[in-house]
Scaffold this active site. Sequence first.
Site, short mmCIF file in Angstrom:
data_model
loop_
_atom_site.label_atom_id
_atom_site.label_comp_id
_atom_site.label_asym_id
_atom_site.label_seq_id
_atom_site.Cartn_x
_atom_site.Cartn_y
_atom_site.Cartn_z
N ASN A 148 40.86 40.90 36.21
CA ASN A 148 41.31 40.64 37.58
C ASN A 148 41.29 41.87 38.48
O ASN A 148 41.18 41.74 39.71
CB ASN A 148 42.68 39.96 37.59
N LYS A 171 37.85 49.50 26.61
CA LYS A 171 37.24 48.19 26.36
C LYS A 171 37.50 47.33 27.62
O LYS A 171 38.58 46.78 27.78
CB LYS A 171 37.85 47.54 25.12
N ALA A 173 37.07 44.08 30.26
CA ALA A 173 36.92 42.64 30.07
C ALA A 173 35.45 42.25 30.13
O ALA A 173 34.69 42.80 30.93
CB ALA A 173 37.71 41.90 31.14
N GLY A 225 47.12 42.51 30.23
CA GLY A 225 46.59 41.17 30.00
C GLY A 225 47.71 40.20 29.67
O GLY A 225 48.87 40.43 30.00
N GLU A 247 51.26 46.00 29.58
CA GLU A 247 51.53 45.34 30.87
C GLU A 247 51.07 43.90 30.74
O GLU A 247 49.87 43.61 30.79
CB GLU A 247 50.78 46.07 32.00
N ARG A 275 46.97 37.87 47.38
CA ARG A 275 46.29 39.09 46.96
C ARG A 275 45.51 38.79 45.69
O ARG A 275 46.06 38.27 44.72
CB ARG A 275 47.31 40.20 46.74
N CYS A 281 49.15 39.26 37.70
CA CYS A 281 50.43 39.06 37.03
C CYS A 281 51.59 39.25 37.99
O CYS A 281 52.71 38.81 37.73
CB CYS A 281 50.56 40.01 35.84
N GLU A 455 53.41 52.11 33.92
CA GLU A 455 52.20 52.76 34.40
C GLU A 455 52.44 53.22 35.84
O GLU A 455 53.15 52.57 36.59
CB GLU A 455 51.01 51.79 34.34
#
Length: 474
Positions: A148, A171, A173, A225, A247, A275, A281, A455
Site C-alpha cells: 500500500n 523483501k 510486496a 502488514g 506494524e 488517503r 492501516c 517507527e
Amino acid sequence: MDFTDLYIDGAWHKTAERFDVINPATEAVLASVASADIADADAALDAAEAAMAEWAARTPRARSEVLRRAWELMTARLDEFAHIITLENGKARADAMGEATYAAEFFRWFAEEAVRADGMITHAPASGARIVVQHKPAGLAVLITPWNYPAAMGTRKIAPALAAGCGVIIKPASETPLTMLALMPLLEEAGVPKGLVNVLPSRRTGALVDHMLHDPRVRVVSFTGSTGVGRKLLKSAADQVLKPAMELGGNAPVVVLEDADIETAVAGTMLAKMRNLGEACTAANRIYVHEAIAPDFIRRLTEEMAALNVGDGTDPSIDVGPLVNADTRDKVAAFVADAVAKGARVECGGVVPEGPGFFYPPTVLSGVPETAECVQDEIFGPVAAIQTFTDQDDVIRRANNTEYGLVAYVFSEDFKRALQVCERLDYGMVGLNRGLVSDPAAPFGGTKQSGLGREGGHEGMLEFMETQYISASW
C-alpha cells in the site's frame, strides 16, 4: 521498467523464475520481475554482513551525510517515484506525490537522528561504580514491506537501519516491487556502500523470509502488514529471539463529538478515510458521529465523497484510482453488501463499475449496525461506514472494543474534553481535530494486536540498536 532484477551486493541479478507486476488501472502487465530463492537470500546476507562491518565503523556524521544526500536526490526525483507508485499501486497522482515526499523525508529525519544515539554516564548510588550506557548496531535486519505504500514503508525502515549502522535485506510486496528497486541506483549515488542494502522480490515469500529469520546473522525483523502474517513472523522470530518491529493491522475509530466543528470533522474524516483510497492501516474504519450532528455530517461527507473523480491515477484530474487488485476490490464490495443486507443505507457509491481496472467508487454508508463485518475488520477501501451515538462513555467503549489499537481520531472544539477522550482511547496514536497522524518525526505504532515497537521519531532508530551497559570503576 529499467530495474526488474534482484539487487544483491550492489549489482543486478537475473533469475530463471519471474513474476508479473500488474497495472491495477488497466490490468495490463507492467513488468516481469525476478523472483528470489534461498540461494539468493544467502548471497544477500553474505553481502550485507560484509558491508555492515565497514558501515558500522563509520562515524555517525559520516552515515548522516549519506542519508542526507539520499534525501536530496529523492526530493529532486519525486515526479519519477510518484509515477512508478501510481503505475504499480494505482493511487492517484496527488496521493502518490504525497507518498514520495513523505518517503524522502525519512532520509532527512534519520540523517539528523544518526548523530543522536545518546548514551549516558552516571554514578551507581549503592555500589559506587560508574554506569556507562551506549547504543550499538543490533545486526543484520530483514525488512518486509507491504504494497500500500511501496516507497514510504521501505524508507521508513531503511533510513533508521542505516542510521543505526545496520545492513539490510528488503523483501518488497510482490504487487509493488518496482518502486523499491528503482530506489537502489539513487542510494548508490548517495554513497551507500554496495552490499549494505539488498532487495529480494519473490513469489516464495514465506520460505524465503523464514530462511533468513533462522540465519544467526540476522538480529532484527521489521514488518508492516496484516496481524495474521505478523503472528506467523513472530513465531519464526522467536526461534532466534530476534528483535521484532511489527506494524500490523488497524480498525481505526473516528469519534465526532457533538461540539465538533462540522467542516473540520468532515475534512479530517475525508483525509483519514480517503488517503491512499482507504488502503491503509491508519484509515478511518468506524465513524461514530453524535446523533445531534449526524444528519449534517452525513450530508456534507456524502457531498465530498460523491464529488471525487474516479479513474486512472496517471491523469492529474483524477482523485481516486483503482484498488490494488481484484481480491481487494471484491472484499470491499462484499463488506458493503453485508452492511446493506444488515440494514445500512447507501448514501453514495456502492456499485462496482465495469472494467477494466480494479475500481470501487467512494461510498458512504449510514446506519451501519454493530453486526456488520466492516465494523469488525479493516475495510481497506474507499467506504465510510457511519454509526451514531449519544453517550460519551458508550462511544469510548465501542471504539476500544477491538483487538486492534493502532490509531483513533477525535473531533471536538472543547480541547480539555477532547484530550480526556484521547487519553481513554486504547490506541498508540490519536489524531485530534486532524485526519493525518503519520510523521517521520513522531513514533508510529500501536497497542494490542496492532504491533510491537515504533517507527519514526527517535524511537525508530533504537529499534535497530542494542543497549550496552558497561560497569566500571575509576
